[in-house]
Structure formats: structure tokens, C-alpha cells
Design a protein around this motif. Structure first.
Motif, PDB file in Angstrom:
ATOM      1  N   LEU A   1       0.962  -1.317   0.042  1.00 37.85           N
ATOM      2  CA  LEU A   1      -0.001  -0.198   0.076  1.00 37.85           C
ATOM      3  C   LEU A   1       0.881   1.148  -0.019  1.00 37.85           C
ATOM      4  O   LEU A   1       1.932   1.550   0.805  1.00 37.85           O
ATOM      5  CB  LEU A   1      -0.748   0.074   1.361  1.00 37.85           C
ATOM      6  N   LEU A   2       0.733   2.307  -1.065  1.00 36.47           N
ATOM      7  CA  LEU A   2       1.325   3.528  -1.075  1.00 36.47           C
ATOM      8  C   LEU A   2       0.461   4.623  -0.621  1.00 36.47           C
ATOM      9  O   LEU A   2      -0.573   4.955  -1.635  1.00 36.47           O
ATOM     10  CB  LEU A   2       1.792   3.633  -2.716  1.00 36.47           C
ATOM     11  N   GLY A   3       0.462   4.879   0.398  1.00 32.51           N
ATOM     12  CA  GLY A   3      -0.330   6.060   0.913  1.00 32.51           C
ATOM     13  C   GLY A   3      -1.217   5.509   1.759  1.00 32.51           C
ATOM     14  O   GLY A   3      -2.140   4.585   1.815  1.00 32.51           O
TER      15      GLY A   3
ATOM     16  N   GLY B   1      -3.684   7.574   3.944  1.00 34.01           N
ATOM     17  CA  GLY B   1      -4.753   8.489   4.336  1.00 34.01           C
ATOM     18  C   GLY B   1      -6.077   7.802   4.483  1.00 34.01           C
ATOM     19  O   GLY B   1      -6.288   6.601   4.746  1.00 34.01           O
ATOM     20  N   ALA B   2      -7.144   8.491   3.948  1.00 35.35           N
ATOM     21  CA  ALA B   2      -8.514   8.238   3.936  1.00 35.35           C
ATOM     22  C   ALA B   2      -8.759   6.977   3.099  1.00 35.35           C
ATOM     23  O   ALA B   2      -9.334   6.115   3.804  1.00 35.35           O
ATOM     24  CB  ALA B   2      -9.242   9.421   3.344  1.00 35.35           C
ATOM     25  N   ILE B   3      -8.140   6.894   1.730  1.00 36.13           N
ATOM     26  CA  ILE B   3      -8.427   5.836   1.107  1.00 36.13           C
ATOM     27  C   ILE B   3      -7.693   4.396   1.800  1.00 36.13           C
ATOM     28  O   ILE B   3      -8.123   3.589   1.965  1.00 36.13           O
ATOM     29  CB  ILE B   3      -8.357   6.045  -0.338  1.00 36.13           C
TER      30      ILE B   3
ATOM     31  N   ASP C   1       4.155   5.485   3.515  1.00 36.25           N
ATOM     32  CA  ASP C   1       3.749   6.674   3.389  1.00 36.25           C
ATOM     33  C   ASP C   1       4.840   7.618   3.804  1.00 36.25           C
ATOM     34  O   ASP C   1       5.605   7.442   4.940  1.00 36.25           O
ATOM     35  CB  ASP C   1       2.418   6.891   4.556  1.00 36.25           C
ATOM     36  N   TYR C   2       4.949   8.804   3.139  1.00 35.15           N
ATOM     37  CA  TYR C   2       6.235   9.599   3.150  1.00 35.15           C
ATOM     38  C   TYR C   2       5.830  10.319   4.485  1.00 35.15           C
ATOM     39  O   TYR C   2       7.158  10.889   5.331  1.00 35.15           O
ATOM     40  CB  TYR C   2       6.569  10.684   2.203  1.00 35.15           C
ATOM     41  N   ASP C   3       4.951  10.480   5.179  1.00 32.48           N
ATOM     42  CA  ASP C   3       4.525  10.924   6.444  1.00 32.48           C
ATOM     43  C   ASP C   3       4.693   9.500   7.379  1.00 32.48           C
ATOM     44  O   ASP C   3       3.571   8.897   7.409  1.00 32.48           O
ATOM     45  CB  ASP C   3       3.346  11.536   6.548  1.00 32.48           C
ATOM     46  N   LYS C   4       5.512   9.212   7.919  1.00 33.50           N
ATOM     47  CA  LYS C   4       5.569   7.892   8.661  1.00 33.50           C
ATOM     48  C   LYS C   4       4.615   7.596   9.840  1.00 33.50           C
ATOM     49  O   LYS C   4       4.048   6.230  10.120  1.00 33.50           O
ATOM     50  CB  LYS C   4       7.131   7.533   9.099  1.00 33.50           C
TER      51      LYS C   4
ATOM     52  N   THR D   1     -12.319  12.030   7.503  1.00 31.25           N
ATOM     53  CA  THR D   1     -11.107  12.322   7.819  1.00 31.25           C
ATOM     54  C   THR D   1     -10.635  13.240   6.660  1.00 31.25           C
ATOM     55  O   THR D   1      -9.601  13.836   6.825  1.00 31.25           O
ATOM     56  CB  THR D   1     -10.270  11.260   8.059  1.00 31.25           C
ATOM     57  N   ASN D   2     -11.198  13.166   5.355  1.00 29.69           N
ATOM     58  CA  ASN D   2     -10.572  14.010   4.387  1.00 29.69           C
ATOM     59  C   ASN D   2     -11.886  14.447   3.604  1.00 29.69           C
ATOM     60  O   ASN D   2     -12.611  13.607   2.470  1.00 29.69           O
ATOM     61  CB  ASN D   2      -9.650  13.252   3.578  1.00 29.69           C
ATOM     62  N   PRO D   3     -12.559  15.668   3.702  1.00 27.71           N
ATOM     63  CA  PRO D   3     -13.398  16.091   3.142  1.00 27.71           C
ATOM     64  C   PRO D   3     -13.345  16.065   1.608  1.00 27.71           C
ATOM     65  O   PRO D   3     -14.604  16.405   0.938  1.00 27.71           O
ATOM     66  CB  PRO D   3     -13.836  17.344   3.655  1.00 27.71           C
TER      67      PRO D   3
ATOM     68  N   SER E   1      -0.917  10.288  -4.137  1.00 28.36           N
ATOM     69  CA  SER E   1      -1.117  11.664  -4.634  1.00 28.36           C
ATOM     70  C   SER E   1      -0.553  11.349  -6.189  1.00 28.36           C
ATOM     71  O   SER E   1       0.070  10.368  -6.695  1.00 28.36           O
ATOM     72  CB  SER E   1      -0.247  12.541  -4.244  1.00 28.36           C
ATOM     73  N   GLN E   2      -0.975  12.628  -7.114  1.00 28.55           N
ATOM     74  CA  GLN E   2      -0.407  12.293  -8.529  1.00 28.55           C
ATOM     75  C   GLN E   2       1.129  12.298  -8.618  1.00 28.55           C
ATOM     76  O   GLN E   2       1.492  11.962  -9.429  1.00 28.55           O
ATOM     77  CB  GLN E   2      -0.965  13.662  -9.212  1.00 28.55           C
ATOM     78  N   ASP E   3       1.930  13.047  -7.731  1.00 34.20           N
ATOM     79  CA  ASP E   3       3.296  13.034  -7.558  1.00 34.20           C
ATOM     80  C   ASP E   3       3.835  11.646  -7.597  1.00 34.20           C
ATOM     81  O   ASP E   3       4.702  11.217  -8.104  1.00 34.20           O
ATOM     82  CB  ASP E   3       3.860  13.910  -6.482  1.00 34.20           C
TER      83      ASP E   3
HETATM   84  N1  NAI Z   1      -9.997   8.305  -8.504  1.00 29.70           N
HETATM   85  C1  NAI Z   1     -10.908   8.914  -7.565  1.00 29.70           C
HETATM   86  O1  NAI Z   1     -12.226   8.937  -7.681  1.00 29.70           O
HETATM   87  C2  NAI Z   1     -10.320   9.694  -6.348  1.00 29.70           C
HETATM   88  C3  NAI Z   1      -8.918   9.619  -6.307  1.00 29.70           C
HETATM   89  N2  NAI Z   1      -8.587  10.274  -5.240  1.00 29.70           N
HETATM   90  C4  NAI Z   1      -7.149  10.634  -4.839  1.00 29.70           C
HETATM   91  O2  NAI Z   1      -6.617   9.269  -4.202  1.00 29.70           O
HETATM   92  C5  NAI Z   1      -5.568   9.708  -3.548  1.00 29.70           C
HETATM   93  C6  NAI Z   1      -5.290   9.415  -2.165  1.00 29.70           C
HETATM   94  O3  NAI Z   1      -6.959  10.121  -1.593  1.00 29.70           O
HETATM   95  P1  NAI Z   1      -6.759  10.256   0.048  1.00 29.70           P
HETATM   96  O4  NAI Z   1      -6.708   8.784   0.645  1.00 29.70           O
HETATM   97  O5  NAI Z   1      -8.364  10.694   0.176  1.00 29.70           O
HETATM   98  O6  NAI Z   1      -5.826  11.267   0.407  1.00 29.70           O
HETATM   99  P2  NAI Z   1      -5.125  11.465   1.948  1.00 29.70           P
HETATM  100  O7  NAI Z   1      -4.691  12.953   1.969  1.00 29.70           O
HETATM  101  O8  NAI Z   1      -6.292  11.378   2.882  1.00 29.70           O
HETATM  102  O9  NAI Z   1      -4.323  10.421   1.941  1.00 29.70           O
HETATM  103  C7  NAI Z   1      -2.856  10.328   1.045  1.00 29.70           C
HETATM  104  C8  NAI Z   1      -1.696   9.908   1.985  1.00 29.70           C
HETATM  105  O10 NAI Z   1      -0.716   9.694   1.166  1.00 29.70           O
HETATM  106  C9  NAI Z   1       0.225  10.139   1.620  1.00 29.70           C
HETATM  107  N3  NAI Z   1       1.197  10.702   0.388  1.00 29.70           N
HETATM  108  C10 NAI Z   1       1.064  11.918  -0.498  1.00 29.70           C
HETATM  109  N4  NAI Z   1       1.718  11.825  -1.397  1.00 29.70           N
HETATM  110  C11 NAI Z   1       2.729  10.804  -1.106  1.00 29.70           C
HETATM  111  C12 NAI Z   1       3.927  10.258  -1.599  1.00 29.70           C
HETATM  112  N5  NAI Z   1       4.369  10.878  -2.894  1.00 29.70           N
HETATM  113  N6  NAI Z   1       4.835   9.415  -1.239  1.00 29.70           N
HETATM  114  C13 NAI Z   1       4.407   8.599  -0.211  1.00 29.70           C
HETATM  115  N7  NAI Z   1       2.930   8.888   0.371  1.00 29.70           N
HETATM  116  C14 NAI Z   1       2.464  10.050  -0.043  1.00 29.70           C
HETATM  117  C15 NAI Z   1      -0.001  11.393   2.497  1.00 29.70           C
HETATM  118  O11 NAI Z   1       0.933  11.709   3.580  1.00 29.70           O
HETATM  119  C16 NAI Z   1      -1.361  10.883   2.853  1.00 29.70           C
HETATM  120  O12 NAI Z   1      -0.953   9.966   4.436  1.00 29.70           O
HETATM  121  C17 NAI Z   1      -5.261  11.261  -3.757  1.00 29.70           C
HETATM  122  O13 NAI Z   1      -4.451  11.825  -4.934  1.00 29.70           O
HETATM  123  C18 NAI Z   1      -6.691  11.865  -4.001  1.00 29.70           C
HETATM  124  O14 NAI Z   1      -6.890  12.950  -4.623  1.00 29.70           O
HETATM  125  C19 NAI Z   1      -9.353  10.614  -3.942  1.00 29.70           C
HETATM  126  C20 NAI Z   1     -10.880  10.797  -4.234  1.00 29.70           C
HETATM  127  C21 NAI Z   1     -11.424  10.141  -5.404  1.00 29.70           C
END
Ligand code: NAI
Ligand code: OAA
Length: 272
Positions: free
Chosen positions: A6-8, A10-12, A34-37, A244-246, A73-75
Motif C-alpha cells: 500500500l502506497l499512501g 490516508g483516507a482511502i 507513506d512519506y509521513d511515517k 477524515t478527508n472532506p 498523490s499524483q506526484d
Molecule cells: N479516483 C478517484 O475517484 C479519487 C481519487 N482520489 C485521490 O486518491 C489519492 C488518495 O486520496 P486520500 O486517501 O483521500 O488522500 P489523503 O490525503 O487522505 O491520503 C494520502 C496519503 O498519502 C500520503 N502521500 C501523499 N503523497 C505521497 C507520496 N508521494 N509518497 C508517499 N506518500 C504520499 C500522505 O501523507 C497521506 O497520508 C489522492 O491523490 C486523491 O486525490 C481521491 C478521491 C477520489
């Protein structure tokens, strides 16, 4: 049973991990990053079967996993997706906006062929991609109208470029109208759904996006209007945001879990 990295976290990512932990998804979560350990640590603390927290993203795919799930994230996609495929792992992508950069898309497309690996894009926070894909050759226009509370849009690059304070929006306002390609760059954490719609249908230049900030809504609403030789499609989802993430809708999380469930199970596949 498939082994997942799992890469990331956060919410998802958290809800995906919990779905694996509970057995809803028949898989083994073996590694997380996660880059935020601290995010990875708090997630692992909630799981009965503890995955290894790796120190860098390369260790996710160089380890013995079958599939890496990106929810970062996209990055993260721009920086790590190619090496994941080169390490011969399948990849599920949530930050689909990254794929509207043609160089990223082309490299990953070719890598999938070369290394015989798959990239999965769940339908995310929208409905109707099945129909859009089916009518692709007869599509003439596609518009996505997304309405969110300003607090769900806060932090987007768009506001830096416009020198606009999102919190000063006091009534329902169309803040952006343009091509999907531009929308995913200006709102990278809000409108990945526009990328999905583009890839399923008319592409990122011809898929039009309207973003509405509405201080009186507590939903993330996505309305797709498509027309062409086949007729018309009009689909609207009114999503409850994640608590947790609006920015992220509950549907996006459920879609990611359902996609993973489908990948991990040998049974009847429903829908296109
Ligand atoms: N395809 C879709 O329909 C949707 C896509 N998304 C996207 O999915 C991704 C995840 O969404 P959420 O979990 O809600 O976001 P979130 O912000 O709650 O969690 C993202 C996590 O990834 C970590 N992170 C970010 N960039 C990173 C990197 N380069 N390397 C390692 N860790 C990294 C952050 O520290 C954070 O813990 C986001 O890019 C979001 O925009 C979100 C909602 C719908
Ligand atoms: O979850 C949503 O409503 C949509 C979203 O954030 C995205 O597509 O990036």
C-alpha cells in the motif's frame, strides 16, 4: 492469496487496509509506505495482522508483493509507477489525474505491455464509466459538473494562481470551467474523476469540467452529461465526504475496495 503493498495511508489507504484486515477483501497486506511515517504507524496500529512499514516507496515493489495499491498523490504516480511495473507488480491507481500527462500515460502503457502487468483504475467517486466506455465511438460531448463545499476545495493550486481566498466564497459560485487536462493540474486532490472520465471517453482536451464551490452543501456532487449518436447520458452522484478527508468521497473509498475485491477473487465479474 494476493500480497498487497500500500502506497499512501490516508483516507482511502486506511479503509482499504481495514477491508483487507476484516476479510472483506481476500488478500494479505504485507507492506505499507507513506512519506509521513506517522500515518503508516497509526494505520498499522489498527490492524490485527501487521504489515511491514517500509522506509521508501521502492521497497514496496522490490519486495514480494503481487499488487501495489496507490492512494497517495499524483506526484507519487509520476515518481514511482514506472518502477512498480518494471518490478513486475500490478498497480491500482487512485490519483488518476497523473495519467493525463501523456508522457506518463504512454510510458506506463508501454511498460504494461513490456512487463505483462496490469494497471487498474477504479471508477472512484463517479458512476457511469461503464456506459461512457461502451458509447465511446459515438460520443460527441462530455461535461462533468463537480460541486463541493469550499473547505473541500481548499489548498488547491488553482487558488494560488487566481489569488483567491476559498473561504471568502459565501454563495454558490462556478470557480473553474475548462478542459479536464487543466482541471486535474489545478485541483489535483479534487478532480481525479475528470481523468477517469477523459480516459473512458473523449480524452482530456474534449472532456469539459465545471467546478462549483457551494458553502451550503455538505456533499461532493458529480454530474456527468454526455451526448452523441447513441443518445444522452445524465448521471449524478451526491457523495458523502469521508470524515477524515472532506475532499474524498465515501464512494471513492468503496469503489477502491470493490475493485480490489474483484482483482483478488476468482468468481463471477459483474458489469463491463
Ligand atoms: N479516483 C478517484 O475517484 C479519487 C481519487 N482520489 C485521490 O486518491 C489519492 C488518495 O486520496 P486520500 O486517501 O483521500 O488522500 P489523503 O490525503 O487522505 O491520503 C494520502 C496519503 O498519502 C500520503 N502521500 C501523499 N503523497 C505521497 C507520496 N508521494 N509518497 C508517499 N506518500 C504520499 C500522505 O501523507 C497521506 O497520508 C489522492 O491523490 C486523491 O486525490 C481521491 C478521491 C477520489
Ligand atoms: O472523491 C471525490 O469526490 C472526487 C475526488 O476527490 C477526486 O476525483 O479526486
Amino acid at each position: 492469496m494476493k500480497r498487497i503493498g500500500l502506497l499512501g495511508c490516508g483516507a482511502i489507504g486506511t479503509q482499504i487496509a481495514l477491508a483487507i484486515n476484516s476479510g472483506q477483501v481476500q488478500a494479505e497486506l504485507t507492506h505499507v509506505y507513506d512519506y509521513d511515517k506517522s500515518k503508516a504507524e497509526s494505520l498499522v496500529a489498527r490492524l490485527d495482522k501487521k504489515p511491514t512499514i517500509v522506509e521508501n516507496p521502492h521497497l514496496l515493489s522490490s519486495n514480494n508483493v503481487d499488487l501495489v495499491v496507490e492512494a497517495a498523490s499524483q506526484d507519487a504516480i509520476k515518481n514511482h509507477a514506472l518502477s512498480i511495473i518494471q518490478n513486475r507488480k500490478d498497480l491500482m491507481i487512485m490519483s488518476v489525474g497523473a495519467l493525463l500527462d501523456e508522457s506518463v500515460f504512454d510510458i506506463l502503457f508501454d511498460a504494461c505491455h513490456e512487463f505483462k502487468k496490469r494497471i487498474y483504475l477504479p471508477s472512484g467517486a463517479i458512476a457511469g464509466l461503464d456506459a461512457i466506455k461502451s458509447v465511446k465511438s459515438e460520443l460527441e460531448s462530455v461535461t462533468l459538473i463537480t460541486t463541493k463545499n469550499p473547505k473541500a476545495l481548499a489548498g488547491a493550486k488553482f487558488f494560488e494562481t487566481k489569488n483567491m481566498d476559498v473561504h471568502s466564497i459565501k454563495e454558490k459560485t462556478v470557480i473553474f470551467e475548462g478542459a479536464a487536462k487543466e482541471a486535474v493540474t489545478l485541483f489535483p486532490a479534487n478532480i481525479n474523476v475528470a481523468a477517469l472520465l477523459s480516459l473512458a471517453g473523449l480524452g482530456s482536451e474534449k472532456t469539459l469540467v465545471k467546478i462549483v464551490a457551494d458553502p451550503n452543501t455538505n456533499k461532493n456532487t458529480h454530474k456527468i452529461e454526455a451526448s452523441g449518436i447513441f443518445g444522452k447520458i445524465s448521471i449524478q452522484v451526491e457523495n458523502v465526504p469521508d470524515n477524515t478527508n472532506p475532499k474524498t468521497s465515501r464512494l471513492a473509498i468503496l469503489s477502491a475496495i470493490e475493485c480490489l475485491h474483484t482483482i483478488c477473487s476468482d468468481d463471477i465479474k459483474i458489469g463491463t
